[in-house]
Design an enzyme around this catalytic site. Structure first.
Site, PDB file in Angstrom:
ATOM      1  N   LYS A 114       0.857  -1.192   0.000  1.00  0.00           N
ATOM      2  CA  LYS A 114       0.000   0.000   0.000  1.00  0.00           C
ATOM      3  C   LYS A 114       0.885   1.230   0.000  1.00  0.00           C
ATOM      4  O   LYS A 114       2.042   1.166   0.429  1.00  0.00           O
ATOM      5  CB  LYS A 114      -0.881   0.016   1.248  1.00  0.00           C
ATOM      6  CG  LYS A 114      -2.126   0.883   1.126  1.00  0.00           C
ATOM      7  CD  LYS A 114      -3.283   0.125   0.505  1.00  0.00           C
ATOM      8  CE  LYS A 114      -4.529   0.976   0.394  1.00  0.00           C
ATOM      9  NZ  LYS A 114      -5.691   0.133   0.031  1.00  0.00           N
TER      10      LYS A 114
HETATM   11  P1  NAD Z   1     -13.172   7.730  -2.376  1.00  0.00           P
HETATM   12  O1  NAD Z   1     -12.126   8.743  -2.216  1.00  0.00           O
HETATM   13  O2  NAD Z   1     -13.781   7.507  -3.709  1.00  0.00           O
HETATM   14  O3  NAD Z   1     -14.376   8.032  -1.337  1.00  0.00           O
HETATM   15  C1  NAD Z   1     -14.161   8.189   0.032  1.00  0.00           C
HETATM   16  C2  NAD Z   1     -15.460   8.654   0.658  1.00  0.00           C
HETATM   17  O4  NAD Z   1     -15.309   8.728   2.078  1.00  0.00           O
HETATM   18  C3  NAD Z   1     -15.896  10.047   0.194  1.00  0.00           C
HETATM   19  O5  NAD Z   1     -17.302  10.056   0.026  1.00  0.00           O
HETATM   20  C4  NAD Z   1     -15.494  10.928   1.367  1.00  0.00           C
HETATM   21  O6  NAD Z   1     -16.301  12.101   1.459  1.00  0.00           O
HETATM   22  C5  NAD Z   1     -15.786   9.985   2.519  1.00  0.00           C
HETATM   23  N1  NAD Z   1     -15.097  10.399   3.739  1.00  0.00           N
HETATM   24  C6  NAD Z   1     -13.813  10.805   3.896  1.00  0.00           C
HETATM   25  N2  NAD Z   1     -13.584  11.130   5.167  1.00  0.00           N
HETATM   26  C7  NAD Z   1     -14.746  10.926   5.833  1.00  0.00           C
HETATM   27  C8  NAD Z   1     -15.142  11.083   7.181  1.00  0.00           C
HETATM   28  N3  NAD Z   1     -14.293  11.530   8.114  1.00  0.00           N
HETATM   29  N4  NAD Z   1     -16.418  10.747   7.515  1.00  0.00           N
HETATM   30  C9  NAD Z   1     -17.287  10.301   6.593  1.00  0.00           C
HETATM   31  N5  NAD Z   1     -16.965  10.142   5.288  1.00  0.00           N
HETATM   32  C10 NAD Z   1     -15.714  10.450   4.920  1.00  0.00           C
HETATM   33  O7  NAD Z   1     -12.544   6.374  -1.781  1.00  0.00           O
HETATM   34  P2  NAD Z   1     -12.965   4.882  -2.088  1.00  0.00           P
HETATM   35  O8  NAD Z   1     -12.088   4.379  -3.151  1.00  0.00           O
HETATM   36  O9  NAD Z   1     -14.443   4.797  -2.239  1.00  0.00           O
HETATM   37  O10 NAD Z   1     -12.495   4.167  -0.732  1.00  0.00           O
HETATM   38  C11 NAD Z   1     -13.337   4.087   0.404  1.00  0.00           C
HETATM   39  C12 NAD Z   1     -12.850   2.970   1.299  1.00  0.00           C
HETATM   40  O11 NAD Z   1     -12.877   1.755   0.559  1.00  0.00           O
HETATM   41  C13 NAD Z   1     -11.417   3.106   1.824  1.00  0.00           C
HETATM   42  O12 NAD Z   1     -11.330   2.504   3.098  1.00  0.00           O
HETATM   43  C14 NAD Z   1     -10.614   2.284   0.819  1.00  0.00           C
HETATM   44  O13 NAD Z   1      -9.386   1.836   1.355  1.00  0.00           O
HETATM   45  C15 NAD Z   1     -11.588   1.162   0.592  1.00  0.00           C
HETATM   46  N6  NAD Z   1     -11.362   0.404  -0.645  1.00  0.00           N
HETATM   47  C16 NAD Z   1     -11.359   1.016  -1.850  1.00  0.00           C
HETATM   48  C17 NAD Z   1     -11.160   0.247  -2.994  1.00  0.00           C
HETATM   49  C18 NAD Z   1     -11.235   0.834  -4.370  1.00  0.00           C
HETATM   50  O14 NAD Z   1     -11.165   0.074  -5.337  1.00  0.00           O
HETATM   51  N7  NAD Z   1     -11.406   2.125  -4.535  1.00  0.00           N
HETATM   52  C19 NAD Z   1     -10.942  -1.122  -2.891  1.00  0.00           C
HETATM   53  C20 NAD Z   1     -10.962  -1.724  -1.636  1.00  0.00           C
HETATM   54  C21 NAD Z   1     -11.183  -0.942  -0.514  1.00  0.00           C
END
Ligand code: NAD
Length: 423
Positions: A114
């Protein structure tokens, strides 16, 4: 026998502390492989880099970036890159370790890695964002590569950032190395289905968990925290299956509507200005999100969000961990005692890395699949993994999380044992 890591001091609920406690819980199920378990408790390699850029106003700004390769026993490192003001080495270590568990849980030929930069990208211009991405890629270029460690998008990173990373690595190595990152735009060797893959995996595993619980998705009330890539796609798929999205929280605030939020209008508004700009729901204080009446809770934002207190008050029967590490260990115990089923992150959100794997395979063969083929293969891998984990949980009478760790850690430690220690 082993010295403690000197550069972290995890607390019980910190991301690395959470991960260590998850590993401790699996030890009784590892049999003779338990003698190798220390290998899971320390990253193989951690790189800290200085990322200096010239800002648009002429100032020179320095940012701190990381790339951690937690374990490569089963294959190259794989894992996203996060741009966020709260990124620390310890967080990236935990996220890399969860990738090791995740790739093994769905049986992809990868290890776990990561990366991240401690920065608020919303405060950067597009020009500054490109500079920080390229300099960071150049700095970590000494340890990433199509056969060694393959980054992907995570919080606040996307296809454009992957395109800059791919281009920077390619410029530095003198070729076009499409396989160095995944989550790229389609015309640069990206894969159909990648953008929606994580949310889709949350939906596929959630639908199966709901079926096993006897919970009808039609009319089921769902609360979603984090409305970015993962949260909004999962919400859309559940809504298509007849569920009502009754509460959504993002970094701007929380909105609720017990009749269900209109996603077609909400999603473009949330993408642009955040969820509280949407007029089709009531704005409530953030803490009220956790006791909204719901059947399914989807944390899809950041780590450590489901605390003991929030676990006590949720009305959900099912928690689908779209985010990585959203539940602290004490909350996990409370949810288990209260009979709330948790589909853990390391299987629930594995759809993204699975389609990243498809992307990487397609890049190497220069032959691209259609979206149906991607989705059929994704659903099959997710369902096979989930069913195997469920059987393990039933056999030992343990939670799905410990069962996922049991299946994954056995694969990782068996690979370690068969490879042997060098020298
Ligand atoms: P993203 O940047 O597209 O979205 C993140 C979201 O979280 C946004 O809506 C943001 O406003 C919100 N957020 C941020 N801080 C916040 C807070 N303090 N309180 C409430 N909401 C908050 O990110 P993503 O890719 O959707 O990732 C979200 C989660 O999923 C993370 O934990 C990431 O590690 C995990 N994840 C993502 C992927 C992927 O393919 N993108 C894969 C596996 C896991």
């Amino acid at each position: 026998m082993s010295e403690k890591l000197s550069f972290v001091s995890p607390t019980a609920n910190s991301p690395w502390g959470t991960y260590l406690s998850q590993v401790d819980r699996v030890v009784p199920y590892l049999g003779p492989l338990a003698r190798w378990v220390e290998t899971l408790k320390r990253p193989k390699r951690a790189l800290i880099v200085d990322v200096p850029i010239e800002m648009d106003d002429g100032r020179i700004a320095h940012y701190e970036g990381y790339r951690v390769q937690h374990n490569m026993s089963r294959g190259p490192g794989k894992g996203g890159v996060r741009f966020h003001p709260d990124v620390t080495l310890e967080e990236v270590m935990a996220l890399s370790a969860w990738m090791t568990i995740k790739t093994a849980a769905v049986n992809l030929p990868y290890g776990g890695a990561k990366g991240g930069i401690r920065v608020d990208p919303k405060k950067l211009s597009q020009n500054e964002l490109e500079k920080i991405t390229r300099r960071y890629t150049s700095e970590i270029g000494i340890i990433i590569g199509p056969h060694t460690d393959i980054p992907a998008p995570d919080v606040n990173t996307n296809g454009q950032i992957m395109a800059w990373m791919m281009d920077t690595y390619s410029m530095n190595t003198g070729g076009t190395a499409t396989g160095v990152v995944t989550g790229k735009p389609l015309h640069l060797g990206g894969s159909l289905g990648r953008v929606k893959a994580t949310g889709r995996g949350v939906f596929v595993t959630g639908r199966e968990a709901a079926r096993r619980l006897g919970l009808d998705l039609r009319g089921a009330r769902i609360a979603v925290q984090g409305f970015g890539n993962v949260g909004s796609v999962a919400a859309e798929l559940f809504a298509e299956a007849g569920a009502k999205i009754v509460a959504v929280q993002d970094h701007t605030g929380t909105i609720v509507n017990s009749n269900g939020l209109d996603l077609a209008t909400l999603i473009p508004i949330a993408n642009k200005d955040g969820v509280i700009a949407f007029k089709g729901g009531d704005v409530v204080p953030n803490e009220a999100f956790w006791d909204t009446a719901c059947d399914i809770l989807i944390p899809a934002a950041l780590e450590g969000q489901i605390t003991a207190e929030r676990a006590q008050k949720t009305t959900a029967k099912l928690v689908l961990e779209g985010a990585n590490g959203p539940t602290v260990p004490t909350a996990d115990d409370i949810l288990a005692e209260r009979g709330v089923l948790v589909v853990p992150d390391v299987i629930c959100n594995a759809g993204g890395v699975t389609v990243s794997y498809f992307e990487w395979v397609q890049d190497f063969s220069s032959f691209f699949w259609d979206e149906d083929e991607i989705n059929v293969r994704l659903d099959r891998i997710m369902m096979n993994a989930l069913n195997q984990i469920w059987d393990t949980a039933d056999k030992h009478k343990i939670t799905l999380r410990t069962a996922t760790y049991a299946v994954a850690c056995e694969r990782i430690l068996m690979a370690r044992q068969e490879r042997g220690l060098y020298p």
